[in-house]
Design an enzyme around this catalytic site. Structure first.
Site, PDB file in Angstrom:
ATOM      1  N   TYR A  74       3.729   4.055  -4.006  1.00  0.00           N
ATOM      2  CA  TYR A  74       3.049   2.848  -4.515  1.00  0.00           C
ATOM      3  C   TYR A  74       4.022   1.958  -5.281  1.00  0.00           C
ATOM      4  CZ  TYR A  74      -1.440   4.001  -2.611  1.00  0.00           C
ATOM      5  OH  TYR A  74      -2.452   4.231  -1.711  1.00  0.00           O
ATOM      6  N   ARG A 129       5.833  -0.039  -2.733  1.00  0.00           N
ATOM      7  CA  ARG A 129       4.997  -1.127  -2.196  1.00  0.00           C
ATOM      8  C   ARG A 129       4.796  -2.231  -3.238  1.00  0.00           C
ATOM      9  NH1 ARG A 129      -0.129   1.509  -0.056  1.00  0.00           N
ATOM     10  NH2 ARG A 129      -0.691  -0.659   0.285  1.00  0.00           N
ATOM     11  N   GLN A 184     -10.041  -6.420   1.784  1.00  0.00           N
ATOM     12  CA  GLN A 184      -9.696  -4.994   1.702  1.00  0.00           C
ATOM     13  C   GLN A 184      -8.281  -4.854   1.140  1.00  0.00           C
ATOM     14  OE1 GLN A 184     -10.925  -2.893   5.626  1.00  0.00           O
ATOM     15  NE2 GLN A 184     -10.901  -5.065   6.102  1.00  0.00           N
ATOM     16  N   ASP A 195      -3.120  -6.287  -2.508  1.00  0.00           N
ATOM     17  CA  ASP A 195      -1.853  -6.922  -2.912  1.00  0.00           C
ATOM     18  C   ASP A 195      -1.996  -8.107  -3.857  1.00  0.00           C
ATOM     19  OD1 ASP A 195      -2.648  -9.049  -1.188  1.00  0.00           O
ATOM     20  OD2 ASP A 195      -1.546  -8.199   0.516  1.00  0.00           O
ATOM     21  N   HIS A 254     -10.990  -2.572  -2.033  1.00  0.00           N
ATOM     22  CA  HIS A 254     -10.159  -1.366  -2.142  1.00  0.00           C
ATOM     23  C   HIS A 254      -9.271  -1.379  -3.377  1.00  0.00           C
ATOM     24  CE1 HIS A 254     -10.691  -0.691   2.490  1.00  0.00           C
ATOM     25  NE2 HIS A 254     -11.759  -0.355   1.804  1.00  0.00           N
ATOM     26  N   CYS A 299      -4.440  10.390 -22.784  1.00  0.00           N
ATOM     27  CA  CYS A 299      -5.161  11.675 -22.779  1.00  0.00           C
ATOM     28  C   CYS A 299      -4.315  12.788 -22.157  1.00  0.00           C
ATOM     29  CB  CYS A 299      -6.491  11.543 -22.038  1.00  0.00           C
ATOM     30  SG  CYS A 299      -6.333  11.528 -20.245  1.00  0.00           S
ATOM     31  N   GLY A 329      -7.697 -10.512  10.432  1.00  0.00           N
ATOM     32  CA  GLY A 329      -6.594  -9.567  10.251  1.00  0.00           C
ATOM     33  C   GLY A 329      -6.998  -8.182   9.801  1.00  0.00           C
TER      34      GLY A 329
HETATM   35  C1  BJW Z   1      -3.020  -9.884  12.321  1.00  0.00           C
HETATM   36  C2  BJW Z   1      -1.749 -10.376  12.000  1.00  0.00           C
HETATM   37  C3  BJW Z   1      -1.633 -11.758  11.850  1.00  0.00           C
HETATM   38  C4  BJW Z   1      -1.593  -8.251  12.160  1.00  0.00           C
HETATM   39  N1  BJW Z   1      -2.719 -12.555  12.002  1.00  0.00           N
HETATM   40  N2  BJW Z   1      -4.073 -10.684  12.479  1.00  0.00           N
HETATM   41  C5  BJW Z   1     -18.318   5.685   8.716  1.00  0.00           C
HETATM   42  C6  BJW Z   1     -17.819   6.098   9.947  1.00  0.00           C
HETATM   43  C7  BJW Z   1     -16.625   6.826  10.024  1.00  0.00           C
HETATM   44  C8  BJW Z   1     -15.900   7.149   8.882  1.00  0.00           C
HETATM   45  C9  BJW Z   1     -16.399   6.727   7.674  1.00  0.00           C
HETATM   46  C10 BJW Z   1     -17.593   6.022   7.596  1.00  0.00           C
HETATM   47  N3  BJW Z   1     -17.814   5.725   6.288  1.00  0.00           N
HETATM   48  C11 BJW Z   1     -16.795   6.225   5.553  1.00  0.00           C
HETATM   49  C12 BJW Z   1     -15.930   6.865   6.367  1.00  0.00           C
HETATM   50  C13 BJW Z   1     -14.667   7.547   5.960  1.00  0.00           C
HETATM   51  C14 BJW Z   1     -13.503   6.592   5.727  1.00  0.00           C
HETATM   52  C15 BJW Z   1     -13.212   5.812   7.023  1.00  0.00           C
HETATM   53  O1  BJW Z   1     -13.593   4.673   7.191  1.00  0.00           O
HETATM   54  N4  BJW Z   1     -12.475   6.425   7.929  1.00  0.00           N
HETATM   55  C16 BJW Z   1     -12.115   5.760   9.188  1.00  0.00           C
HETATM   56  C17 BJW Z   1     -10.608   5.594   9.276  1.00  0.00           C
HETATM   57  C18 BJW Z   1     -12.658   6.549  10.336  1.00  0.00           C
HETATM   58  N5  BJW Z   1     -13.793   5.683   4.642  1.00  0.00           N
HETATM   59  C19 BJW Z   1     -13.598   6.031   3.375  1.00  0.00           C
HETATM   60  O2  BJW Z   1     -13.202   7.153   3.083  1.00  0.00           O
HETATM   61  C20 BJW Z   1     -13.934   5.018   2.317  1.00  0.00           C
HETATM   62  N6  BJW Z   1     -14.751   5.618   1.319  1.00  0.00           N
HETATM   63  C21 BJW Z   1     -16.039   5.865   1.507  1.00  0.00           C
HETATM   64  O3  BJW Z   1     -16.654   5.429   2.455  1.00  0.00           O
HETATM   65  O4  BJW Z   1     -16.621   6.623   0.522  1.00  0.00           O
HETATM   66  C22 BJW Z   1     -17.861   7.252   0.808  1.00  0.00           C
HETATM   67  C23 BJW Z   1     -17.660   8.268   1.938  1.00  0.00           C
HETATM   68  C24 BJW Z   1     -16.563   9.093   1.943  1.00  0.00           C
HETATM   69  C25 BJW Z   1     -16.380  10.018   2.994  1.00  0.00           C
HETATM   70  C26 BJW Z   1     -17.296  10.067   4.041  1.00  0.00           C
HETATM   71  C27 BJW Z   1     -18.403   9.215   4.028  1.00  0.00           C
HETATM   72  C28 BJW Z   1     -18.582   8.315   2.948  1.00  0.00           C
HETATM   73  C29 BJW Z   1     -12.666   4.575   1.588  1.00  0.00           C
HETATM   74  C30 BJW Z   1     -11.735   3.821   2.467  1.00  0.00           C
HETATM   75  C31 BJW Z   1     -10.459   3.516   1.665  1.00  0.00           C
HETATM   76  C32 BJW Z   1      -9.395   2.850   2.530  1.00  0.00           C
HETATM   77  N7  BJW Z   1      -8.176   2.843   1.782  1.00  0.00           N
HETATM   78  C33 BJW Z   1      -7.014   2.171   2.362  1.00  0.00           C
HETATM   79  C34 BJW Z   1      -5.809   2.365   1.395  1.00  0.00           C
HETATM   80  C35 BJW Z   1      -5.975   1.453   0.176  1.00  0.00           C
HETATM   81  C36 BJW Z   1      -4.872   1.636  -0.815  1.00  0.00           C
HETATM   82  C37 BJW Z   1      -3.519   1.275  -0.255  1.00  0.00           C
HETATM   83  O5  BJW Z   1      -3.275   0.106   0.104  1.00  0.00           O
HETATM   84  O6  BJW Z   1      -2.689   2.177  -0.204  1.00  0.00           O
HETATM   85  O7  BJW Z   1      -7.293   0.785   2.552  1.00  0.00           O
HETATM   86  S1  BJW Z   1      -6.602   2.756   4.002  1.00  0.00           S
HETATM   87  C38 BJW Z   1      -6.136   1.185   4.629  1.00  0.00           C
HETATM   88  O8  BJW Z   1      -7.056   0.784   5.676  1.00  0.00           O
HETATM   89  C39 BJW Z   1      -6.330   0.196   3.464  1.00  0.00           C
HETATM   90  C40 BJW Z   1      -6.924  -0.990   4.175  1.00  0.00           C
HETATM   91  O9  BJW Z   1      -7.609  -1.827   3.261  1.00  0.00           O
HETATM   92  C41 BJW Z   1      -7.809  -0.350   5.216  1.00  0.00           C
HETATM   93  C42 BJW Z   1      -8.143  -1.258   6.378  1.00  0.00           C
HETATM   94  O10 BJW Z   1      -6.994  -1.589   7.098  1.00  0.00           O
HETATM   95  P1  BJW Z   1      -6.858  -3.071   7.659  1.00  0.00           P
HETATM   96  O11 BJW Z   1      -6.801  -4.017   6.538  1.00  0.00           O
HETATM   97  O12 BJW Z   1      -7.875  -3.301   8.703  1.00  0.00           O
HETATM   98  O13 BJW Z   1      -5.362  -3.024   8.259  1.00  0.00           O
HETATM   99  P2  BJW Z   1      -4.858  -2.481   9.685  1.00  0.00           P
HETATM  100  O14 BJW Z   1      -3.402  -2.247   9.576  1.00  0.00           O
HETATM  101  O15 BJW Z   1      -5.689  -1.369  10.179  1.00  0.00           O
HETATM  102  O16 BJW Z   1      -5.120  -3.708  10.681  1.00  0.00           O
HETATM  103  C43 BJW Z   1      -4.384  -4.919  10.597  1.00  0.00           C
HETATM  104  C44 BJW Z   1      -4.982  -5.880  11.594  1.00  0.00           C
HETATM  105  O17 BJW Z   1      -4.352  -7.136  11.411  1.00  0.00           O
HETATM  106  C45 BJW Z   1      -4.742  -5.473  13.055  1.00  0.00           C
HETATM  107  O18 BJW Z   1      -5.977  -5.619  13.758  1.00  0.00           O
HETATM  108  C46 BJW Z   1      -3.721  -6.499  13.554  1.00  0.00           C
HETATM  109  O19 BJW Z   1      -3.892  -6.833  14.914  1.00  0.00           O
HETATM  110  C47 BJW Z   1      -4.008  -7.673  12.666  1.00  0.00           C
HETATM  111  N8  BJW Z   1      -2.869  -8.582  12.407  1.00  0.00           N
HETATM  112  N9  BJW Z   1      -0.857  -9.375  11.907  1.00  0.00           N
HETATM  113  C48 BJW Z   1      -3.886 -12.014  12.310  1.00  0.00           C
HETATM  114  N10 BJW Z   1      -0.413 -12.369  11.539  1.00  0.00           N
END
Ligand code: BJW
Length: 243
Positions: free
Chosen positions: A68, A71, A102, A105, A120, A149, A186
């Site tokens: 972190y 980053r 989400q 940054d 997030h 603590c 995105g």
């Molecule tokens: C462009 C571009 C340009 C590139 N122009 N476009 C229901 C179903 C299945 C699973 C679950 C569910 N509910 C909950 C879950 C479990 C889990 C989950 O979703 N898992 C899936 C992966 C299957 N979710 C959780 O655990 C969440 N908590 C929760 O729900 O609690 C209750 C619970 C827990 C357990 C079970 C059930 C309920 C918490 C999720 C936390 C996500 N954390 C992260 C890290 C944050 C900290 C950090 O930064 O280190 O968040 S993971 C990471 O993914 C980060 C992001 O915010 C998140 C989403 O990613 P994002 O933003 O979509 O990025 P990318 O890289 O995936 O995509 C980029 C896109 O941009 C691409 O499409 C490119 O094409 C595009 N792009 N350049 C336009 N110039």
């Protein structure tokens, strides 16, 4: 190279009085912040389970903290790009507006967005890993630094398996049920609950526009999709709305 924006998309936005914008890592890609799942994404080099889960932090807090820190340095050097700026301008064009991000940054705020929720968390805040309290100053002798603590500090971000901040989550879902239009920019649309927001908005009759480099699970439910760079498409949309 400019992407053609259909006039029907602009007309649809002009008819909308409340607009929601949902963003993901792709919106910061043109600021040279790596996404998670793309070709150069963070998860290609690092495993999510080793770095972005509470279990990973318990196992190796130093590794997670240093990742972190790395980053944070990257983000500190970055600047908001034309996509962030266009989204901040969209906020001024709609009476009722909410940016749901989400991203951790903080680049949306730096671009001037004010009506936003960070689903997030924010990488520049720290909280106590024991009771979750936000902590400004830390005891710096250890890595990670410790709360007064004695417990380690951790970044105030949401890891897999953790709950999202309740106020942000509630505000995002409430707005999704009543917005006229949602622009989804995105995000790969696979991380829940954020990924459910477009479907919720759609169920409540909102018009959905997706802006992404490629098709995602959102594409099927979107009313319109524009494939290309957010930093090129969003400024064009704003310019057309302002004519
Ligand atoms: C462009 C571009 C340009 C590139 N122009 N476009 C229901 C179903 C299945 C699973 C679950 C569910 N509910 C909950 C879950 C479990 C889990 C989950 O979703 N898992 C899936 C992966 C299957 N979710 C959780 O655990 C969440 N908590 C929760 O729900 O609690 C209750 C619970 C827990 C357990 C079970 C059930 C309920 C918490 C999720 C936390 C996500 N954390 C992260 C890290 C944050 C900290 C950090 O930064 O280190 O968040 S993971 C990471 O993914 C980060 C992001 O915010 C998140 C989403 O990613 P994002 O933003 O979509 O990025 P990318 O890289 O995936 O995509 C980029 C896109 O941009 C691409 O499409 C490119 O094409 C595009 N792009 N350049 C336009 N110039």
């Amino acid at each position: 190279m400019s992407v053609r924006i259909e006039s029907s998309i602009i007309a649809q936005l002009q008819r909308s009085s409340s607009l929601s914008v949902l963003t993901g890592a792709g919106v910061s890609a043109e600021s040279d912040i790596p996404t998670f799942r793309g070709a150069d994404g963070l998860w290609r080099t690092y495993r999510a389970v080793d770095l972005a889960t509470p279990e990973a932090f318990d196992r190796n807090p130093k590794l997670v903290w240093e990742w972190y820190e790395y980053r944070r340095h990257l983000i500190e050097k970055a600047s908001p790009n034309p996509a962030h700026i266009a989204i901040a301008e969209l906020e001024k064009l709609f009476r009722d507006f909410l940016l749901i991000t989400q991203n951790v940054d903080g680049l949306h705020s730096r671009a001037g967005s004010e009506k936003l929720v960070e689903l997030h968390g924010n990488i520049f805040r720290n909280r106590c890993s024991r009771d979750g309290r936000l902590v400004g100053k830390a005891r710096e002798n250890d890595v990670p630094p410790r709360c007064e603590c004695g417990a380690y500090l951790r970044p105030d971000v949401v890891w897999f398996g953790e709950s999202l901040p309740p106020h942000a989550l509630e505000k995002a879902f409430e707005f999704a049920t009543r917005c006229d239009a949602m622009i989804v920019v995105g995000t790969s649309g696979i991380v829940h609950p954020a990924a459910s927001l477009p479907a919720v908005a759609k169920q409540h009759k909102a018009w959905i526009l997706e802006v992404n480099l490629e098709a995602t699970p959102i594409t099927g439910l979107a009313d319109d999709s524009i494939f290309g760079k957010a930093g090129e498409i969003l400024p064009q949309i704003v310019a057309m709305l302002m004519v």
